[in-house]
Design an enzyme around this catalytic site. Structure first.
Site, short mmCIF file in Angstrom:
data_model
loop_
_atom_site.label_atom_id
_atom_site.label_comp_id
_atom_site.label_asym_id
_atom_site.label_seq_id
_atom_site.Cartn_x
_atom_site.Cartn_y
_atom_site.Cartn_z
CB SER A 30 33.07 44.19 39.98
OG SER A 30 33.31 44.04 38.63
CG HIS A 61 29.09 44.56 35.74
ND1 HIS A 61 29.67 45.79 35.82
CD2 HIS A 61 30.03 43.68 36.13
CE1 HIS A 61 30.91 45.67 36.23
NE2 HIS A 61 31.16 44.38 36.42
CG HIS A 83 34.18 45.24 31.66
ND1 HIS A 83 32.93 44.95 32.14
CD2 HIS A 83 34.87 45.79 32.69
CE1 HIS A 83 32.86 45.30 33.41
NE2 HIS A 83 34.02 45.81 33.77
CE1 TYR A 85 34.96 41.09 31.19
CE2 TYR A 85 36.49 42.77 31.96
CZ TYR A 85 35.35 42.01 32.14
OH TYR A 85 34.59 42.20 33.27
CD GLU A 86 31.06 42.97 29.32
OE1 GLU A 86 29.93 42.46 29.39
OE2 GLU A 86 31.31 44.14 29.65
CB ALA A 113 36.62 45.31 41.64
CG MET A 211 40.64 43.19 33.84
SD MET A 211 39.78 41.62 33.78
CE MET A 211 40.84 40.60 34.83
CB SER A 212 37.03 48.69 33.97
OG SER A 212 37.27 49.06 35.31
CG ASN A 235 42.12 40.56 43.89
OD1 ASN A 235 41.23 41.27 43.41
ND2 ASN A 235 43.23 40.29 43.22
CG HIS A 247 33.96 37.63 39.08
ND1 HIS A 247 34.41 38.92 38.87
CD2 HIS A 247 32.60 37.70 39.02
CE1 HIS A 247 33.37 39.72 38.70
NE2 HIS A 247 32.26 39.01 38.78
N1 HPA Z 1 43.54 41.87 38.33
C1 HPA Z 1 42.81 42.50 37.37
N2 HPA Z 1 41.60 42.97 37.57
C2 HPA Z 1 41.07 42.82 38.79
C3 HPA Z 1 41.75 42.19 39.83
C4 HPA Z 1 43.06 41.69 39.58
O1 HPA Z 1 43.74 41.12 40.46
N3 HPA Z 1 40.93 42.21 40.93
C5 HPA Z 1 39.80 42.84 40.54
N4 HPA Z 1 39.87 43.21 39.25
#
Ligand code: HPA
Length: 272
Positions: A30, A61, A83, A85-86, A113, A211-212, A235, A247
């Site tokens: 990302s 993406h 992903h 989750y998609e 990310a 998540m990847s 973050n 996001h």
């Molecule tokens: N959690 C899960 N996935 C993420 C995060 C997070 O804090 N930041 C970027 N992708």
């Protein structure tokens, strides 16, 4: 259609578009698609042109391969990944890795990310992934094993190649782009974690959460592709700071680190 036939068709299509075998594949996470601008003699292949390929849906993406030269190496960039989750199956998420294998890719750089779980980290840090924890409760290798790719019970004791990690750390020192190291913990998402989940992840040994990546790394290991993983800590994970996650923050931080990210990846590719 048989899984192997689908993979072969996709690989044959890409092969027909590119003039050389890509030694290195790079999956861009990302907000990190910017690396595509660095590639010379670019050939772009949108996923939507490729037979049997799913199409990426998330903002940030783009959804295409970019073949070309980076640091004098033939590379294949994947700008936009699939992903879980998609709603894609684990097989769809990892189809590109098997296509890489058929194209002759030997080494893979996966980027993403991620949220910082280790409280010594700060947003903007680049983390070399030294290991991972698959907490997705799913696995792309479930189902009939395709022996052409690898064994039924693949070894995962060197999931992120030690030599590539050494190269990355040496480059980091040489070019003065500091990195941290840690364990990547995968949950499926799409919601960000709760503070209690983050405390649990920390106790379980996770330094960053995302998540990847893990499905792709499992399939790469299965077929003997060497992996280097880099997380951009975009973050601090939930509950560490007194602020909600979103996001936009993730994309904003990855934009801020892009200069040093590009420098690091270029440096690593040149030494691979
Ligand atoms: N959690 C899960 N996935 C993420 C995060 C997070 O804090 N930041 C970027 N992708």
């Amino acid at each position: 259609m048989q899984e192997l036939t689908k993979i072969k068709e996709a690989a044959e299509f890409i092969k027909s578009k590119i003039p050389h075998v890509p030694e290195i594949a790079i999956i861009l996470g990302s907000g990190l698609g910017i690396l595509a601008d660095e590639v010379e003699d670019k050939i772009e292949i949108p996923y939507s042109d490729i037979p049997n390929f799913p199409v990426s849906t998330v903002a940030g993406h783009a959804g295409k391969f970019i073949f070309g030269r980076l640091e004098d190496k033939n590379v294949l960039l994947m700008n936009g990944r699939f992903h879980f989750y998609e709603g894609y199956s684990m097989k769809e998420v990892t189809l590109p890795i098997r296509v890489f294998k058929m194209l002759g890719v030997k080494k893979l750089i996966v980027t993403n990310a991620a949220g910082g779980v280790n409280t010594n980290f700060k947003p903007g840090d680049l983390m070399i992934i030294k290991d991972h924890i698959n907490f997705s409760m799913a696995n792309p290798l479930i189902g009939r094993n395709i022996e052409e790719f690898g064994p039924r019970f693949p070894d995962m004791s060197n999931p992120y190649d030690k030599e590539l990690i050494e190269i990355a750390k040496n480059v980091s020192k040489d070019i003065d782009v500091p990195v941290v190291e840690g364990v990547y913990f995968m949950l499926t998402g799409p919601n960000y974690e709760t503070p209690a989940e983050i405390r649990a992840i920390r106790k379980l040994g996770g330094d960053a959460v995302g998540m990847s990546t893990v499905p792709e790394v499992i399939v790469a290991n299965h077929s003997g592709i060497k992996v280097l993983g880099i997380s951009c800590i975009t973050n601090m994970a939930a509950g560490i700071l007194d602020q909600p996650l979103n996001h936009e923050e993730v994309i904003e931080t990855s934009m801020k680190v892009r200069e040093k990210f590009i420098k690091l990846v270029r440096g690593i590719v040149s030494k691979m």
